[in-house]
Design a protein around this motif. Sequence first.
Motif, short mmCIF file in Angstrom:
data_model
loop_
_atom_site.label_atom_id
_atom_site.label_comp_id
_atom_site.label_asym_id
_atom_site.label_seq_id
_atom_site.Cartn_x
_atom_site.Cartn_y
_atom_site.Cartn_z
N ASP A 412 101.74 5.34 18.61
CA ASP A 412 100.35 5.27 19.04
C ASP A 412 99.44 5.39 17.82
N PRO A 413 98.58 4.39 17.57
CA PRO A 413 97.71 4.45 16.38
C PRO A 413 96.87 5.72 16.29
N ALA A 414 96.57 6.33 17.42
CA ALA A 414 95.77 7.56 17.42
C ALA A 414 96.49 8.71 16.75
N SER A 415 97.82 8.63 16.63
CA SER A 415 98.60 9.71 16.02
C SER A 415 98.89 9.47 14.55
N VAL A 416 98.39 8.38 13.99
CA VAL A 416 98.69 8.03 12.60
C VAL A 416 97.51 8.42 11.70
N PRO A 417 97.74 9.23 10.66
CA PRO A 417 96.64 9.61 9.75
C PRO A 417 95.99 8.37 9.13
N GLU A 418 94.69 8.44 8.92
CA GLU A 418 93.93 7.28 8.45
C GLU A 418 94.46 6.75 7.12
N ARG A 419 94.77 7.66 6.20
CA ARG A 419 95.25 7.22 4.88
C ARG A 419 96.56 6.45 5.01
N LEU A 420 97.46 6.93 5.85
CA LEU A 420 98.73 6.25 6.05
C LEU A 420 98.52 4.89 6.71
N ALA A 421 97.64 4.84 7.69
CA ALA A 421 97.36 3.56 8.36
C ALA A 421 96.81 2.54 7.38
N ASP A 422 95.93 2.97 6.49
CA ASP A 422 95.38 2.06 5.47
C ASP A 422 96.47 1.54 4.55
N LEU A 423 97.38 2.44 4.12
CA LEU A 423 98.45 2.02 3.22
C LEU A 423 99.40 1.04 3.91
N LEU A 424 99.69 1.27 5.18
CA LEU A 424 100.57 0.35 5.90
C LEU A 424 99.96 -1.04 5.99
N ARG A 425 98.65 -1.10 6.19
CA ARG A 425 97.98 -2.41 6.21
C ARG A 425 98.06 -3.07 4.84
N LEU A 426 97.86 -2.29 3.80
CA LEU A 426 97.92 -2.81 2.44
C LEU A 426 99.32 -3.31 2.10
N TRP A 427 100.34 -2.56 2.53
CA TRP A 427 101.73 -2.88 2.18
C TRP A 427 102.27 -4.11 2.92
N LYS A 428 101.52 -4.63 3.87
CA LYS A 428 101.93 -5.88 4.50
C LYS A 428 101.85 -7.05 3.52
N TYR A 429 101.04 -6.86 2.49
CA TYR A 429 100.82 -7.95 1.53
C TYR A 429 101.20 -7.57 0.11
N ARG A 430 101.47 -6.29 -0.14
CA ARG A 430 101.86 -5.85 -1.49
C ARG A 430 102.74 -4.62 -1.36
#
Length: 511
Positions: A412-430
């Motif tokens: 559930d996205p509500a349980s994911v810390p914001e910093r980790l969510a940002d990194l996961l989005r970034l790591w889709k491309y790098r």
Amino acid sequence: MDRPIQHIVIVGGGTAGWLTAGIIAARHKARMPAGFRITLVESPNVAIIGVGEGTWPTLRTTLEKMGVSETEFFRHCDTAFKQGGKFVGWTTGAANDAYYHPLMLPQGWSQVNLVPHWLQDARGRTFSAAVCPQETICEEGLAPKTIATPEYRGVANYAYHLDAGKFAGFMQRHCTEKLGVHHVLADVTQVKQDETGDITGLVTEQAGEIAGDLFVDCTGFRALLIGKTLGVGFKECRDVLFCDTALAIQVPHEAEDTPMASQTIATAQSAGWIWDIALPTRRGLGYVYSSDHIDEEAARAELARYAGTKAEARKIPIRGGHREQFWKNNCVAVGLAAGFLEPLEASAIMLIELSAKIIAEQLPARRGVMDIVARRFNEVTHYRWGRIIDFLKLHYVLTQRTDTAFWRDNVDPASVPERLADLLRLWKYRAPWFLDEFDRLEEVFPAASYQYVLYGMGFRTEVDPLENGASAMLASRMLEENAAMAQKMRANLPKNRDLVRKIRDHGMQSI
């Protein structure tokens, strides 16, 4: 009063108390003839938790600096080698679902990021096996060194599995006999403070009043000084990490010569996971679970099925989170008094080491500058706890399992810390690498650790073939060198149990 800091009083023993005492004493031993003192006050009536059996490679440096013989450490603490973690069933729950988080960096770590090259051509190899020899070593049941390798040195990087109860006693003897730490067995009945809130002394039942200049709270979950006396609040993280209970048991090996794993095995269950740690004389097992997703009776049944025994398990509540402040006035919390997180990546003892190291190296000379050191300590420690929470959550949020509510709720996205969510989005491309997103000295998990979990659990990063081509030759060479290194180690390293037995019988070479 701007008094000099000459007497440190540590309240509580166990791993936290004695490691802290040893680290500070080793650093300041030369000052003791001039009046510098360290006193550890320990209740004779309070048992230690004693289930923290996994460590990080940092403990090797810590013990070496304290003058501990690694041979004696193995002989007295039921110690074995640890070369990483094996995570079973975390991604899909299928029979072949497993990946490693080894303790060695990927081959050529500072020269080339091997992730894009492995993604383009995995050749049937897991990520960790392709870039690091340690998965091969662990799967073969091998040790990270030979009997000819000196103490604290390794062919492969390693940490330890140990008996926490024996370790506390071992450290107590070393600290009192070799490092000049004064040990007082007494129950604290009152904590005295001055008008500023500073702690001035402890009133004890058996030893009278003990005054001090700096107090270290190692009283575990009781948090006698930082919580009950100074009123520092606790920040929970159950909204991110759901597990709140552990059931721990110890089981014997099937035989004296049963192969001994040199990795911590974490096996996913319906509502959490089971740790499996091999010591020379036994295995330590524990089911870490969420009571919101399974009741105690069912959890005990799952643990019994895994262990193959109905031995009565010890129940340990987990209050996941940490103090809002770790150092307040002239009191600093270390160990469980500072906080606790589920032991998925064995961060508890490492945090004790890091906290004690800061105290030892930045110990304020006088009370007048202590608040400056405290602010810096709190900033660094807050950052470290936050990053550990992020990294533990990474193991859950990448799951593809939908078989139980526990695993479904964890994505559930509500349980994911914001910093980790940002990194996961970034790591889709790098792909994470080196210092890309990890630019602070206080990082506890390097980018390599994120790589092992991400790509061990099937995460995909889009690869640009044109960008990848520039480093293709170097990457190919590094992957070939890793394969050659793995085969060399496979041929030359002894079995894990055999080496531990030799160390006990003959000892290692001292440095």
